[in-house]
Design a protein around this motif. Structure first.
Motif, PDB file in Angstrom:
ATOM      1  N   ILE A 140       0.959  -1.176   0.019  1.00  0.00           N
ATOM      2  CA  ILE A 140      -0.183  -0.063  -0.053  1.00  0.00           C
ATOM      3  C   ILE A 140       0.865   1.346  -0.138  1.00  0.00           C
ATOM      4  CG2 ILE A 140      -1.680   1.286   1.319  1.00  0.00           C
ATOM      5  CD1 ILE A 140      -2.874  -1.408   2.240  1.00  0.00           C
ATOM      6  N   ASN A 141       1.868   1.110   0.827  1.00  0.00           N
ATOM      7  CA  ASN A 141       2.844   2.466   0.847  1.00  0.00           C
ATOM      8  C   ASN A 141       3.840   2.477  -0.329  1.00  0.00           C
ATOM      9  OD1 ASN A 141       1.735   3.630   3.275  1.00  0.00           O
ATOM     10  ND2 ASN A 141       2.650   1.952   4.439  1.00  0.00           N
ATOM     11  N   GLY A 142       3.985   1.287  -1.104  1.00  0.00           N
ATOM     12  CA  GLY A 142       4.916   1.577  -2.169  1.00  0.00           C
ATOM     13  C   GLY A 142       6.289   1.531  -1.719  1.00  0.00           C
ATOM     14  N   CYS A 143       6.782   0.637  -0.755  1.00  0.00           N
ATOM     15  CA  CYS A 143       7.913   0.408  -0.084  1.00  0.00           C
ATOM     16  C   CYS A 143       8.703  -0.757  -0.581  1.00  0.00           C
ATOM     17  CB  CYS A 143       7.981   0.456   1.497  1.00  0.00           C
ATOM     18  SG  CYS A 143       9.733   0.716   2.077  1.00  0.00           S
ATOM     19  N   ALA A 144       9.393  -0.390  -1.763  1.00  0.00           N
ATOM     20  CA  ALA A 144      10.430  -1.570  -2.281  1.00  0.00           C
ATOM     21  C   ALA A 144      11.276  -2.156  -1.267  1.00  0.00           C
ATOM     22  CB  ALA A 144      11.241  -1.015  -3.443  1.00  0.00           C
ATOM     23  N   PHE A 145      12.009  -1.271  -0.618  1.00  0.00           N
ATOM     24  CA  PHE A 145      12.755  -1.805   0.574  1.00  0.00           C
ATOM     25  C   PHE A 145      12.136  -2.940   1.182  1.00  0.00           C
ATOM     26  CE2 PHE A 145      15.250  -1.881   4.334  1.00  0.00           C
ATOM     27  CZ  PHE A 145      16.681  -1.736   3.958  1.00  0.00           C
ATOM     28  N   CYS A 146      11.187  -2.439   1.938  1.00  0.00           N
ATOM     29  CA  CYS A 146      10.409  -3.451   2.968  1.00  0.00           C
ATOM     30  C   CYS A 146       9.646  -4.492   2.210  1.00  0.00           C
ATOM     31  CB  CYS A 146       9.323  -2.486   3.824  1.00  0.00           C
ATOM     32  SG  CYS A 146      10.253  -1.325   4.866  1.00  0.00           S
ATOM     33  N   LEU A 147       9.439  -4.287   0.976  1.00  0.00           N
ATOM     34  CA  LEU A 147       8.737  -5.453   0.280  1.00  0.00           C
ATOM     35  C   LEU A 147       9.706  -6.581  -0.012  1.00  0.00           C
ATOM     36  CD1 LEU A 147       6.576  -3.413  -2.216  1.00  0.00           C
ATOM     37  CD2 LEU A 147       5.554  -5.131  -0.517  1.00  0.00           C
ATOM     38  N   HIS A 148      10.857  -6.190  -0.593  1.00  0.00           N
ATOM     39  CA  HIS A 148      12.002  -6.921  -0.591  1.00  0.00           C
ATOM     40  C   HIS A 148      12.499  -7.960   0.630  1.00  0.00           C
ATOM     41  CE1 HIS A 148      16.427  -8.133  -1.081  1.00  0.00           C
ATOM     42  NE2 HIS A 148      15.957  -8.392  -2.262  1.00  0.00           N
ATOM     43  N   MET A 149      12.544  -6.918   1.913  1.00  0.00           N
ATOM     44  CA  MET A 149      13.034  -7.737   3.094  1.00  0.00           C
ATOM     45  C   MET A 149      11.760  -8.623   3.548  1.00  0.00           C
ATOM     46  SD  MET A 149      13.663  -5.897   6.760  1.00  0.00           S
ATOM     47  CE  MET A 149      14.722  -4.575   6.064  1.00  0.00           C
ATOM     48  N   HIS A 150      10.769  -8.214   3.596  1.00  0.00           N
ATOM     49  CA  HIS A 150       9.729  -8.933   4.152  1.00  0.00           C
ATOM     50  C   HIS A 150       9.261 -10.115   3.373  1.00  0.00           C
ATOM     51  CE1 HIS A 150       9.964  -6.556   7.653  1.00  0.00           C
ATOM     52  NE2 HIS A 150       9.543  -5.506   6.901  1.00  0.00           N
ATOM     53  N   SER A 151       9.440  -9.988   2.101  1.00  0.00           N
ATOM     54  CA  SER A 151       8.978 -11.510   1.179  1.00  0.00           C
ATOM     55  C   SER A 151       9.999 -12.349   1.448  1.00  0.00           C
ATOM     56  CB  SER A 151       9.002 -10.942  -0.274  1.00  0.00           C
ATOM     57  OG  SER A 151       9.979 -10.487  -0.696  1.00  0.00           O
ATOM     58  N   ARG A 152      11.400 -11.742   1.351  1.00  0.00           N
ATOM     59  CA  ARG A 152      12.334 -12.675   1.839  1.00  0.00           C
ATOM     60  C   ARG A 152      12.263 -13.382   3.222  1.00  0.00           C
ATOM     61  NH1 ARG A 152      17.107  -9.450   2.756  1.00  0.00           N
ATOM     62  NH2 ARG A 152      16.295  -9.529   4.811  1.00  0.00           N
ATOM     63  N   ASP A 153      12.128 -12.529   4.328  1.00  0.00           N
ATOM     64  CA  ASP A 153      11.581 -13.058   5.603  1.00  0.00           C
ATOM     65  C   ASP A 153      10.287 -14.033   5.683  1.00  0.00           C
ATOM     66  OD1 ASP A 153      13.743 -11.444   6.530  1.00  0.00           O
ATOM     67  OD2 ASP A 153      12.569 -10.135   7.184  1.00  0.00           O
ATOM     68  N   ALA A 154       9.185 -13.749   4.935  1.00  0.00           N
ATOM     69  CA  ALA A 154       8.134 -14.612   4.814  1.00  0.00           C
ATOM     70  C   ALA A 154       8.535 -16.011   4.259  1.00  0.00           C
ATOM     71  CB  ALA A 154       7.067 -14.070   4.057  1.00  0.00           C
ATOM     72  N   ARG A 155       9.320 -16.027   3.278  1.00  0.00           N
ATOM     73  CA  ARG A 155      10.047 -17.387   2.591  1.00  0.00           C
ATOM     74  C   ARG A 155      10.672 -18.117   3.605  1.00  0.00           C
ATOM     75  NH1 ARG A 155      10.878 -14.127  -1.678  1.00  0.00           N
ATOM     76  NH2 ARG A 155       9.550 -14.457  -3.268  1.00  0.00           N
ATOM     77  N   THR A 156      11.528 -17.523   4.376  1.00  0.00           N
ATOM     78  CA  THR A 156      12.066 -18.161   5.539  1.00  0.00           C
ATOM     79  C   THR A 156      11.202 -18.885   6.511  1.00  0.00           C
ATOM     80  OG1 THR A 156      14.179 -16.571   5.076  1.00  0.00           O
ATOM     81  CG2 THR A 156      13.829 -17.821   7.365  1.00  0.00           C
ATOM     82  N   HIS A 157      10.261 -18.266   6.646  1.00  0.00           N
ATOM     83  CA  HIS A 157       9.281 -18.640   7.702  1.00  0.00           C
ATOM     84  C   HIS A 157       8.261 -19.504   7.055  1.00  0.00           C
ATOM     85  CE1 HIS A 157      11.161 -15.679  10.154  1.00  0.00           C
ATOM     86  NE2 HIS A 157      10.753 -16.183  11.189  1.00  0.00           N
ATOM     87  N   GLY A 158       8.212 -19.907   5.761  1.00  0.00           N
ATOM     88  CA  GLY A 158       7.559 -20.778   5.262  1.00  0.00           C
ATOM     89  C   GLY A 158       6.414 -20.503   4.524  1.00  0.00           C
ATOM     90  N   GLU A 159       6.285 -19.146   4.017  1.00  0.00           N
ATOM     91  CA  GLU A 159       5.466 -18.660   3.228  1.00  0.00           C
ATOM     92  C   GLU A 159       5.477 -19.022   1.570  1.00  0.00           C
ATOM     93  OE1 GLU A 159       2.093 -18.077   2.590  1.00  0.00           O
ATOM     94  OE2 GLU A 159       2.371 -16.806   4.608  1.00  0.00           O
TER      95      GLU A 159
END
Length: 147
Positions: free
Chosen positions: A46-65
């Motif tokens: 929603i906020n258009g934050c590429a930095f956080c999208l990159h970080m949290h999609s990587r983190d989500a994969r690490t946690h099994g998403e």
């Protein structure tokens, strides 16, 4: 492409330490880690934050998403991949991220309350507030995600 304006961690380390202390709390608050990552991704979309999208999609994969659930997150209402608790959290995330437009509607709040106890809803709300603050920091100072 915009470049980092300056490093907020170097400019005001005490402020950033406080932010990261809150982040540490949120990560260990007892809410499901994949749920928290979905919330972080949705607010960042929603906020258009590429930095956080990159970080949290990587983190989500690490946690099994799964990639499918992350790719469909912006259309969560139309997808059967999210359960009722996740839907309530995502609706609450959208309402709070867009609070100047939504004013946190009672119906969205009541739905969230039906899936989260009082303490959990406070923790979820803090997590949503935190990711919105982090989005604003990353966007304001032009943090660039790694390639």
């Amino acid at each position: 492409m915009k470049h980092l304006r300056y490093d907020p961690y170097r400019a005001a380390p005490e402020a950033m330490e406080a932010v990261f202390a809150l982040n540490k709390y949120v990560e260990g608050c007892g809410l499901d880690r994949t749920l928290l990552e979905l919330v972080k991704i949705r607010a960042s979309q929603i906020n258009g934050c590429a930095f956080c999208l990159h970080m949290h999609s990587r983190d989500a994969r690490t946690h099994g998403e799964s990639d499918a659930r992350m790719l469909l997150l912006s259309a969560w209402r139309e997808s059967p991949l999210y359960d009722a608790r996740e839907r309530a959290a995502l609706a609450w995330t959208e309402a709070l991220t867009l609070i100047s437009e939504t004013y946190a509607p009672d119906a969205v709040y009541e739905e969230a309350r039906s899936h989260f106890n009082e303490a959990e809803l406070v923790k979820l709300t803090v997590a949503i507030g935190l990711i919105n603050a982090l989005n604003r920091l990353a966007i304001s100072f032009r943090n660039v995600h790694p390639a």
